[in-house]
Design a protein around this motif. Sequence first.
Motif, mmCIF file in Angstrom:
data_model
loop_
_atom_site.group_PDB
_atom_site.id
_atom_site.type_symbol
_atom_site.label_atom_id
_atom_site.label_comp_id
_atom_site.label_asym_id
_atom_site.label_seq_id
_atom_site.Cartn_x
_atom_site.Cartn_y
_atom_site.Cartn_z
ATOM 1 N N ALA A 17 0.819 21.094 -8.416
ATOM 2 C CA ALA A 17 1.969 20.239 -8.110
ATOM 3 C C ALA A 17 2.065 20.083 -6.593
ATOM 4 O O ALA A 17 1.753 21.016 -5.853
ATOM 5 C CB ALA A 17 3.252 20.847 -8.658
ATOM 6 N N PRO A 18 2.487 18.916 -6.137
ATOM 7 C CA PRO A 18 2.566 18.708 -4.684
ATOM 8 C C PRO A 18 3.670 19.542 -4.041
ATOM 9 O O PRO A 18 4.727 19.744 -4.638
ATOM 10 C CB PRO A 18 2.851 17.211 -4.554
ATOM 11 C CG PRO A 18 3.418 16.796 -5.854
ATOM 12 C CD PRO A 18 2.871 17.729 -6.888
ATOM 13 N N THR A 19 3.402 20.005 -2.839
ATOM 14 C CA THR A 19 4.410 20.713 -2.053
ATOM 15 C C THR A 19 4.875 19.850 -0.877
ATOM 16 O O THR A 19 5.867 20.167 -0.228
ATOM 17 C CB THR A 19 3.862 22.051 -1.521
ATOM 18 O OG1 THR A 19 2.681 21.791 -0.750
ATOM 19 C CG2 THR A 19 3.538 22.989 -2.673
ATOM 20 N N GLU A 20 4.132 18.769 -0.599
ATOM 21 C CA GLU A 20 4.510 17.785 0.408
ATOM 22 C C GLU A 20 3.724 16.513 0.117
ATOM 23 O O GLU A 20 2.773 16.518 -0.654
ATOM 24 C CB GLU A 20 4.228 18.266 1.831
ATOM 25 C CG GLU A 20 2.765 18.338 2.191
ATOM 26 C CD GLU A 20 2.535 18.718 3.657
ATOM 27 O OE1 GLU A 20 3.466 19.171 4.336
ATOM 28 O OE2 GLU A 20 1.394 18.546 4.112
ATOM 29 N N ALA A 21 4.152 15.432 0.718
ATOM 30 C CA ALA A 21 3.439 14.162 0.581
ATOM 31 C C ALA A 21 3.294 13.546 1.964
ATOM 32 O O ALA A 21 4.076 13.823 2.870
ATOM 33 C CB ALA A 21 4.187 13.215 -0.348
ATOM 34 N N MET A 22 2.281 12.703 2.098
ATOM 35 C CA MET A 22 2.042 12.028 3.364
ATOM 36 C C MET A 22 2.467 10.570 3.266
ATOM 37 O O MET A 22 2.100 9.874 2.320
ATOM 38 C CB MET A 22 0.568 12.097 3.738
ATOM 39 C CG MET A 22 0.299 11.479 5.099
ATOM 40 S SD MET A 22 -1.461 11.377 5.468
ATOM 41 C CE MET A 22 -1.912 9.972 4.477
ATOM 42 N N SER A 23 3.224 10.154 4.236
ATOM 43 C CA SER A 23 3.596 8.758 4.376
ATOM 44 C C SER A 23 2.798 8.200 5.553
ATOM 45 O O SER A 23 2.954 8.647 6.683
ATOM 46 C CB SER A 23 5.098 8.638 4.652
ATOM 47 O OG SER A 23 5.448 7.295 4.889
ATOM 48 N N CYS A 24 1.925 7.239 5.269
ATOM 49 C CA CYS A 24 1.042 6.670 6.285
ATOM 50 C C CYS A 24 1.512 5.256 6.631
ATOM 51 O O CYS A 24 1.959 4.517 5.755
ATOM 52 C CB CYS A 24 -0.387 6.649 5.739
ATOM 53 S SG CYS A 24 -1.596 5.903 6.852
ATOM 54 N N ASN A 25 1.366 4.883 7.886
ATOM 55 C CA ASN A 25 1.788 3.546 8.311
ATOM 56 C C ASN A 25 0.601 2.605 8.564
ATOM 57 O O ASN A 25 0.744 1.593 9.233
ATOM 58 C CB ASN A 25 2.660 3.624 9.565
ATOM 59 C CG ASN A 25 1.903 4.114 10.790
ATOM 60 O OD1 ASN A 25 0.745 4.519 10.703
ATOM 61 N ND2 ASN A 25 2.562 4.090 11.933
ATOM 62 N N CYS A 26 -0.572 2.927 7.996
ATOM 63 C CA CYS A 26 -1.701 2.007 8.155
ATOM 64 C C CYS A 26 -1.380 0.695 7.436
ATOM 65 O O CYS A 26 -0.429 0.609 6.666
ATOM 66 C CB CYS A 26 -3.000 2.617 7.617
ATOM 67 S SG CYS A 26 -3.161 2.626 5.823
ATOM 68 N N SER A 27 -2.184 -0.308 7.683
ATOM 69 C CA SER A 27 -1.898 -1.630 7.126
ATOM 70 C C SER A 27 -1.873 -1.630 5.597
ATOM 71 O O SER A 27 -1.120 -2.383 4.990
ATOM 72 C CB SER A 27 -2.929 -2.652 7.626
ATOM 73 O OG SER A 27 -4.237 -2.275 7.228
ATOM 74 N N MET A 28 -2.640 -0.766 4.955
ATOM 75 C CA MET A 28 -2.676 -0.702 3.497
ATOM 76 C C MET A 28 -1.495 0.097 2.938
ATOM 77 O O MET A 28 -0.751 -0.388 2.095
ATOM 78 C CB MET A 28 -3.995 -0.084 3.031
ATOM 79 C CG MET A 28 -4.080 0.070 1.538
ATOM 80 S SD MET A 28 -4.005 -1.485 0.666
ATOM 81 C CE MET A 28 -5.667 -1.578 0.118
ATOM 82 N N CYS A 29 -1.323 1.324 3.393
ATOM 83 C CA CYS A 29 -0.267 2.191 2.846
ATOM 84 C C CYS A 29 1.126 1.619 3.090
ATOM 85 O O CYS A 29 2.006 1.739 2.241
ATOM 86 C CB CYS A 29 -0.365 3.590 3.441
ATOM 87 S SG CYS A 29 -1.830 4.507 2.897
ATOM 88 N N GLN A 30 1.335 1.023 4.241
ATOM 89 C CA GLN A 30 2.652 0.460 4.530
ATOM 90 C C GLN A 30 2.989 -0.641 3.536
ATOM 91 O O GLN A 30 4.105 -0.727 3.043
ATOM 92 C CB GLN A 30 2.705 -0.089 5.951
ATOM 93 C CG GLN A 30 4.077 -0.645 6.291
ATOM 94 C CD GLN A 30 4.187 -1.035 7.747
ATOM 95 O OE1 GLN A 30 3.545 -0.447 8.602
ATOM 96 N NE2 GLN A 30 5.003 -2.020 8.016
#
Length: 113
Positions: A17-30
Amino acid sequence: MKGSCHCGNVQFTVDGAPTEAMSCNCSMCQRKGTLMWFVSREQFHLHTPEHHLRDYTFNKHVIRHRFCQQCGIHAFCEGIRPDGAAMVAINVRCLEDFDIDALPLKHYNGRAL
C-alpha cells in the motif's frame, strides 16, 4: 491493493500500500492530474490482456504511459529506475477503497528536466 481504469477494462493488483504519492508538474502529469506511487515491477500484477492497453511515450521515450483503449484512463506507467530495475508508477487515483486524502504528497519538478 486492487486498481482499475474507469470502465473496468484494465484491472490490476499491487502488493503493498502506498505511504506517499508524487505529484509531478511535467507537461504530461499536470494534464492528467495523476498522483504516482512507485513500485517494483514484481509488485504489479496486470489481470487483463495487453491488447486492452495503449501506450504513449514522449520526451526521451523511456517511460511507457499505459492507458485503457476504451475509456482512456491512464492507470499506470512502466519504466526503468536509475539503478536499472524495472518499475511501475501506479496512478493512486485508480486504486479502489483507498483514502487519497490521507496520503502525503511529494512534489516533483518534472518541468525542470
